[in-house]
Design a protein around this motif. Structure first.
Motif, PDB file in Angstrom:
ATOM      1  N   ILE A 266     101.799 -34.102 -34.925  1.00  0.00           N
ATOM      2  CA  ILE A 266     102.101 -34.649 -33.595  1.00  0.00           C
ATOM      3  C   ILE A 266     103.483 -35.294 -33.587  1.00  0.00           C
ATOM      4  CG2 ILE A 266     101.469 -36.447 -31.934  1.00  0.00           C
ATOM      5  CD1 ILE A 266      98.556 -35.931 -32.591  1.00  0.00           C
ATOM      6  N   ALA A 267     103.779 -36.050 -34.643  1.00  0.00           N
ATOM      7  CA  ALA A 267     105.035 -36.800 -34.698  1.00  0.00           C
ATOM      8  C   ALA A 267     106.249 -35.914 -34.972  1.00  0.00           C
ATOM      9  CB  ALA A 267     104.937 -37.886 -35.765  1.00  0.00           C
ATOM     10  N   LYS A 268     106.102 -34.904 -35.839  1.00  0.00           N
ATOM     11  CA  LYS A 268     107.270 -34.150 -36.321  1.00  0.00           C
ATOM     12  C   LYS A 268     107.329 -32.715 -35.816  1.00  0.00           C
ATOM     13  CE  LYS A 268     107.330 -36.806 -40.646  1.00  0.00           C
ATOM     14  NZ  LYS A 268     107.193 -36.722 -42.133  1.00  0.00           N
ATOM     15  N   GLY A 269     106.282 -32.238 -35.198  1.00  0.00           N
ATOM     16  CA  GLY A 269     106.292 -30.868 -34.693  1.00  0.00           C
ATOM     17  C   GLY A 269     106.524 -29.868 -35.817  1.00  0.00           C
ATOM     18  N   LYS A 270     107.427 -28.922 -35.583  1.00  0.00           N
ATOM     19  CA  LYS A 270     107.664 -27.870 -36.572  1.00  0.00           C
ATOM     20  C   LYS A 270     108.289 -28.386 -37.860  1.00  0.00           C
ATOM     21  CE  LYS A 270     108.071 -24.006 -33.330  1.00  0.00           C
ATOM     22  NZ  LYS A 270     108.920 -22.878 -32.848  1.00  0.00           N
ATOM     23  N   LYS A 271     108.817 -29.587 -37.853  1.00  0.00           N
ATOM     24  CA  LYS A 271     109.388 -30.165 -39.069  1.00  0.00           C
ATOM     25  C   LYS A 271     108.320 -30.758 -39.992  1.00  0.00           C
ATOM     26  CE  LYS A 271     113.883 -31.204 -36.999  1.00  0.00           C
ATOM     27  NZ  LYS A 271     114.879 -32.277 -36.698  1.00  0.00           N
ATOM     28  N   SER A 272     107.112 -30.838 -39.516  1.00  0.00           N
ATOM     29  CA  SER A 272     106.024 -31.366 -40.345  1.00  0.00           C
ATOM     30  C   SER A 272     105.686 -30.375 -41.455  1.00  0.00           C
ATOM     31  CB  SER A 272     104.776 -31.628 -39.494  1.00  0.00           C
ATOM     32  OG  SER A 272     103.666 -31.924 -40.308  1.00  0.00           O
ATOM     33  N   ASP A 273     105.414 -30.901 -42.642  1.00  0.00           N
ATOM     34  CA  ASP A 273     104.981 -30.050 -43.757  1.00  0.00           C
ATOM     35  C   ASP A 273     103.653 -29.377 -43.464  1.00  0.00           C
ATOM     36  OD1 ASP A 273     107.215 -30.766 -45.222  1.00  0.00           O
ATOM     37  OD2 ASP A 273     106.169 -32.353 -46.323  1.00  0.00           O
ATOM     38  N   TYR A 274     102.929 -29.871 -42.449  1.00  0.00           N
ATOM     39  CA  TYR A 274     101.580 -29.378 -42.168  1.00  0.00           C
ATOM     40  C   TYR A 274     101.513 -28.526 -40.897  1.00  0.00           C
ATOM     41  CZ  TYR A 274     100.976 -33.387 -45.253  1.00  0.00           C
ATOM     42  OH  TYR A 274     101.095 -34.284 -46.276  1.00  0.00           O
ATOM     43  N   TYR A 275     102.666 -28.261 -40.293  1.00  0.00           N
ATOM     44  CA  TYR A 275     102.673 -27.543 -39.021  1.00  0.00           C
ATOM     45  C   TYR A 275     101.945 -26.197 -39.129  1.00  0.00           C
ATOM     46  CZ  TYR A 275     104.438 -24.942 -34.993  1.00  0.00           C
ATOM     47  OH  TYR A 275     104.528 -24.176 -33.856  1.00  0.00           O
ATOM     48  N   ASP A 276     102.202 -25.476 -40.217  1.00  0.00           N
ATOM     49  CA  ASP A 276     101.617 -24.144 -40.385  1.00  0.00           C
ATOM     50  C   ASP A 276     100.167 -24.187 -40.844  1.00  0.00           C
ATOM     51  OD1 ASP A 276     103.962 -22.841 -39.649  1.00  0.00           O
ATOM     52  OD2 ASP A 276     104.743 -22.837 -41.687  1.00  0.00           O
ATOM     53  N   TRP A 277      99.615 -25.376 -41.045  1.00  0.00           N
ATOM     54  CA  TRP A 277      98.232 -25.491 -41.514  1.00  0.00           C
ATOM     55  C   TRP A 277      97.222 -25.356 -40.377  1.00  0.00           C
ATOM     56  CZ3 TRP A 277      97.325 -29.548 -45.922  1.00  0.00           C
ATOM     57  CH2 TRP A 277      98.263 -29.352 -46.937  1.00  0.00           C
ATOM     58  N   PHE A 278      97.731 -25.257 -39.143  1.00  0.00           N
ATOM     59  CA  PHE A 278      96.856 -25.230 -37.971  1.00  0.00           C
ATOM     60  C   PHE A 278      97.259 -24.103 -37.031  1.00  0.00           C
ATOM     61  CE2 PHE A 278      97.124 -29.535 -39.626  1.00  0.00           C
ATOM     62  CZ  PHE A 278      95.789 -29.843 -39.799  1.00  0.00           C
ATOM     63  N   HIS A 279      96.375 -23.798 -36.081  1.00  0.00           N
ATOM     64  CA  HIS A 279      96.627 -22.754 -35.085  1.00  0.00           C
ATOM     65  C   HIS A 279      97.316 -23.403 -33.882  1.00  0.00           C
ATOM     66  CE1 HIS A 279      94.030 -19.618 -36.971  1.00  0.00           C
ATOM     67  NE2 HIS A 279      93.391 -20.681 -37.438  1.00  0.00           N
ATOM     68  N   ILE A 280      98.628 -23.433 -33.904  1.00  0.00           N
ATOM     69  CA  ILE A 280      99.403 -24.078 -32.838  1.00  0.00           C
ATOM     70  C   ILE A 280     100.107 -23.001 -32.021  1.00  0.00           C
ATOM     71  CG2 ILE A 280     101.313 -25.653 -32.325  1.00  0.00           C
ATOM     72  CD1 ILE A 280     100.572 -27.148 -34.924  1.00  0.00           C
ATOM     73  N   ASN A 281      99.843 -22.991 -30.734  1.00  0.00           N
ATOM     74  CA  ASN A 281     100.416 -21.989 -29.847  1.00  0.00           C
ATOM     75  C   ASN A 281     101.630 -22.505 -29.084  1.00  0.00           C
ATOM     76  OD1 ASN A 281      98.339 -20.066 -30.463  1.00  0.00           O
ATOM     77  ND2 ASN A 281      96.963 -21.232 -29.141  1.00  0.00           N
ATOM     78  N   GLN A 282     101.697 -23.833 -28.891  1.00  0.00           N
ATOM     79  CA  GLN A 282     102.833 -24.399 -28.161  1.00  0.00           C
ATOM     80  C   GLN A 282     102.884 -25.901 -28.406  1.00  0.00           C
ATOM     81  OE1 GLN A 282     103.233 -25.175 -23.612  1.00  0.00           O
ATOM     82  NE2 GLN A 282     104.014 -23.079 -23.907  1.00  0.00           N
ATOM     83  N   LEU A 283     104.062 -26.428 -28.658  1.00  0.00           N
ATOM     84  CA  LEU A 283     104.260 -27.870 -28.783  1.00  0.00           C
ATOM     85  C   LEU A 283     104.516 -28.475 -27.405  1.00  0.00           C
ATOM     86  CD1 LEU A 283     106.528 -27.953 -31.972  1.00  0.00           C
ATOM     87  CD2 LEU A 283     104.149 -28.732 -31.798  1.00  0.00           C
ATOM     88  N   PRO A 284     104.247 -29.771 -27.208  1.00  0.00           N
ATOM     89  CA  PRO A 284     103.679 -30.705 -28.170  1.00  0.00           C
ATOM     90  C   PRO A 284     102.148 -30.572 -28.268  1.00  0.00           C
ATOM     91  CG  PRO A 284     104.073 -31.841 -26.120  1.00  0.00           C
ATOM     92  CD  PRO A 284     104.608 -30.447 -25.934  1.00  0.00           C
ATOM     93  N   VAL A 285     101.584 -31.246 -29.263  1.00  0.00           N
ATOM     94  CA  VAL A 285     100.133 -31.184 -29.460  1.00  0.00           C
ATOM     95  C   VAL A 285      99.532 -32.585 -29.407  1.00  0.00           C
ATOM     96  CG1 VAL A 285     100.110 -29.007 -30.730  1.00  0.00           C
ATOM     97  CG2 VAL A 285     100.489 -31.153 -31.969  1.00  0.00           C
ATOM     98  N   ASP A 286     100.158 -33.474 -28.679  1.00  0.00           N
ATOM     99  CA  ASP A 286      99.630 -34.829 -28.568  1.00  0.00           C
ATOM    100  C   ASP A 286      98.321 -34.861 -27.792  1.00  0.00           C
ATOM    101  OD1 ASP A 286     101.355 -34.014 -26.407  1.00  0.00           O
ATOM    102  OD2 ASP A 286     101.124 -36.032 -25.580  1.00  0.00           O
ATOM    103  N   LYS A 287      98.107 -33.851 -26.946  1.00  0.00           N
ATOM    104  CA  LYS A 287      96.822 -33.695 -26.277  1.00  0.00           C
ATOM    105  C   LYS A 287      96.604 -32.214 -25.995  1.00  0.00           C
ATOM    106  CE  LYS A 287      98.579 -34.655 -21.607  1.00  0.00           C
ATOM    107  NZ  LYS A 287      98.408 -35.527 -20.416  1.00  0.00           N
ATOM    108  N   LEU A 288      95.349 -31.846 -25.748  1.00  0.00           N
ATOM    109  CA  LEU A 288      94.990 -30.446 -25.544  1.00  0.00           C
ATOM    110  C   LEU A 288      95.363 -30.024 -24.130  1.00  0.00           C
ATOM    111  CD1 LEU A 288      93.613 -28.138 -27.125  1.00  0.00           C
ATOM    112  CD2 LEU A 288      91.468 -28.807 -26.018  1.00  0.00           C
ATOM    113  N   ARG A 289      96.094 -28.909 -24.042  1.00  0.00           N
ATOM    114  CA  ARG A 289      96.531 -28.389 -22.744  1.00  0.00           C
ATOM    115  C   ARG A 289      96.158 -26.915 -22.644  1.00  0.00           C
ATOM    116  NH1 ARG A 289     100.805 -31.455 -24.681  1.00  0.00           N
ATOM    117  NH2 ARG A 289     101.399 -33.247 -23.389  1.00  0.00           N
ATOM    118  N   ARG A 290      95.780 -26.480 -21.460  1.00  0.00           N
ATOM    119  CA  ARG A 290      95.466 -25.079 -21.232  1.00  0.00           C
ATOM    120  C   ARG A 290      96.747 -24.340 -20.828  1.00  0.00           C
ATOM    121  NH1 ARG A 290      91.064 -22.145 -20.692  1.00  0.00           N
ATOM    122  NH2 ARG A 290      89.692 -23.973 -20.723  1.00  0.00           N
TER     123      ARG A 290
END
Length: 587
Positions: A266-290
């Motif tokens: 949430i804090a670092k987006g694509k710069k996070s070491d863990y970004y690729d550990w999840f199924h992320i379709n679009q930033l930001p991910v601070d809350k769930l959006r359709r």
């Protein structure tokens, strides 16, 4: 005979090693279309030398609405195994069935006929290591599921939450905490041993903000609500001293949104070491959006924002979760994992998981939460068992459903038995309720006799039976969260009567476990409205009758033996929802 209804497949539940020195073969045919089936077999290279084929007659093993299933056990089979089926229909016509087609014969095949046919089914080499194997202890276990926050409050764990009063029939809401903990479970191990329990399944115990702990924050830390790693070590040690195995709940489909790993994304987006550990379709991910009708900005469990979904195909994420897997085996000597939402995780991860577990503990037990038929996960390289919700549905249909539908439920029971290898069925995790369902007592309309009959039938089925905490006192409860009430420890006389019933039922299961698991089962409906169950193995036999009506009935047949277990039975008569079990010797 309808050729289109024939089915056999090598290297499947139709042809498998049951034990290192025993091969099971099955053949499906149209119901009521066959008089006899034989299998002819030999070592592949010996047939080229002119050696005769062996033959064995197959047994009509199971039936459903559309099919008959024949089965045979072949002792000490040749390693290179070639075989044919020879089928005689009701008109006396004989057929040869091989991997290519079905051929009419003038009569039983000669050895020359068999050697001339080059299209036999083949098991090229029987490697025991390739076949499904479950730990023997799991097939002998009677399980007890615990929702830790609601089982027992020890009074020795500091409270982090406002705790609800621990009262009989308290009605919890989704966010309520009651303060059950690991020390409380340790305090009640003697109680569980006295019941006859030989396996504990604990819902999640790792660091989390919820009472259910299915939104994990730290997989390497016991939640402070429940205690410490040392408490878990003591629990496992004390359980093992009493002959009780312990399995934990692993939530590897998703993580809790408050976990430091997800917060870093949430804090670092694509710069996070863990970004690729999840199924992320679009930033930001601070809350769930359709994003559209089918897509969210990040994948979750069941569209729950607080449960982001792991990408278990990502190498670093996979390695992290496999380290968690092995850590608790190494640190606390646990005996198994129950895997949450197991069917939504890739098969490659589960194969690596299976290898990681068994590398440390060869007799480790792995059971997945899958609510439907589960052959893809039960081939021997992923899970040993699944939570057997299809069996739960069948038993509910038989005992709590419409009388007019009971024959259909028996058809489904027969089909379910043929869905898996026999060795796999013996290790299935059988249950009638859980933390995810209405409690059994409520499913039965709070009819205690009906509840007891349903439990007795469950305990007479192939697989390892499990009772949910409180079942032994007929605890009431509706759907989640009402099915998670606190366990009352101020037992009443009616509680003790139900506990005595459960003790006797578990004792019955322990006494006849091999017969129940390995015997030939046959169920039928009698004209008077009872369900008849026969289990045969060699000289031994169990015979049971269940009254499925809310009125007394007299049995149509009488056993010459005394009952080994019963409820509501006297002198050939069953009271409303009564049942009786006899142990006999086959003539």
């Amino acid at each position: 005979m309808q050729a289109a209804l024939l089915y056999h497949q090598p290297e499947s539940e139709y042809a498998y090693l049951y034990a290192e020195d025993c091969l099971h073969l099955r053949l499906r045919v149209g119901k009521g279309q066959v008089a006899q089936v034989k299998v002819y077999y030999q070592e592949v290279f010996k047939t080229l030398e002119g050696t005769d084929y062996y033959s064995q007659t197959m047994t009509l093993w199971e039936q459903d609405r559309d099919f008959d299933y024949y089965q045979v056990a072949i002792a000490n089979p040749p390693k290179r195994f070639e075989y044919y089926f020879v089928i005689e229909d009701l008109a006396g016509q004989t057929y040869l069935y091989n991997e290519v087609d079905l051929y009419p014969l003038a009569g039983p095949p000669s050895q020359a006929d068999l050697r001339a046919n080059k299209d036999g089914f083949k098991l090229p080499y029987l490697h025991w290591s390739d076949h499904y194997q479950a730990p023997d202890w799991a097939k002998d276990t009677v399980w007890y599921q615990i929702f830790p926050d609601r089982f027992k409050r020890s009074g020795k764990i500091p409270n982090r939450h406002h705790l609800q009063d621990w009262e009989r029939d308290s009605r919890p809401d989704h966010d309520a905490f009651y303060g059950g903990d690991l020390k409380g479970i340790i305090q009640q191990l003697d109680y569980l041993q006295d019941l006859g329990i030989t396996g504990l399944y604990l819902c999640p115990i790792f660091d989390s903000s919820s009472n259910h702990k299915y939104n994990t924050h730290d997989y390497f830390k016991i939640d402070p609500d429940f205690g410490t790693k040392e408490d878990l070590k003591e629990l496992v040690t004390q359980a093992h001293q009493r002959g009780i195995k312990v399995i934990l709940d692993a939530v590897f489909n998703h993580i809790g949104s408050q976990a430091p790993i997800w917060q870093d994304v949430i804090a670092k987006g694509k710069k996070s070491d863990y970004y690729d550990w999840f199924h992320i379709n679009q930033l930001p991910v601070d809350k769930l959006r359709r994003l559209d009708d089918e897509t969210m900005n990040y994948e979750t469990f069941a569209f729950v924002p607080a449960m982001p979904k792991w990408k278990t195909t990502q190498p670093q994420a996979r390695d992290y979760l496999l380290k968690v897997t092995q850590y608790w085996i190494q640190e606390c000597d646990i005996d198994g994992w129950r895997l949450d939402v197991a069917n939504e995780i890739d098969h490659g991860f589960w194969r690596a998981f299976h290898q990681a577990c068994l590398a440390l503990k060869p007799d480790f037990y792995i059971v997945g939460e899958v609510w439907h038929r589960s052959q893809p996960w039960l081939q021997g390289d992923q899970f040993h068992a699944v939570m057997n919700y299809p069996l739960q549905e069948i038993i509910e249909g038989l005992f709590m459903g419409l009388e007019s539908n009971r024959s259909q439920w028996l058809d489904q029971l027969g089909r379910l038995r043929m869905t898996y290898r026999q060795s796999c069925s013996e290790a299935q995790f059988n249950l009638l309720d859980s933390h995810d369902t209405m409690r059994l007592f409520n499913k039965c309309g709070q009819n205690l006799a009906l509840m007891q009959a349903s439990l007795a039938f469950l305990f007479l089925q192939v697989g390892s039976p499990c009772i949910y905490y409180g079942t032994e006192i007929a605890m009431a409860g509706g759907d989640d969260p009402d099915c998670r009430r606190p366990m009352p420890w101020d037992f009443t006389d009616s509680d003790r009567q139900m506990q005595a019933f459960i003790q006797a039922l578990i004792s019955l299961r322990h006494s006849y476990n091999s017969l129940i698991n390995q015997g030939h089962h046959h169920e039928s409906l009698t004209s008077k409205g009872s369900l008849k169950l026969e289990i045969d193995q060699g000289p031994e036999r169990l015979l049971a009758y269940f009254n499925l009506r809310d009125e007394a009935l007299s049995l149509e047949e009488q056993s010459q033996s005394e009952p080994v277990f019963c409820q509501g039975y006297q002198a050939g008569t069953l009271t409303s929802y009564g049942f009786v079990v006899f142990a006999e010797l086959n003539q």
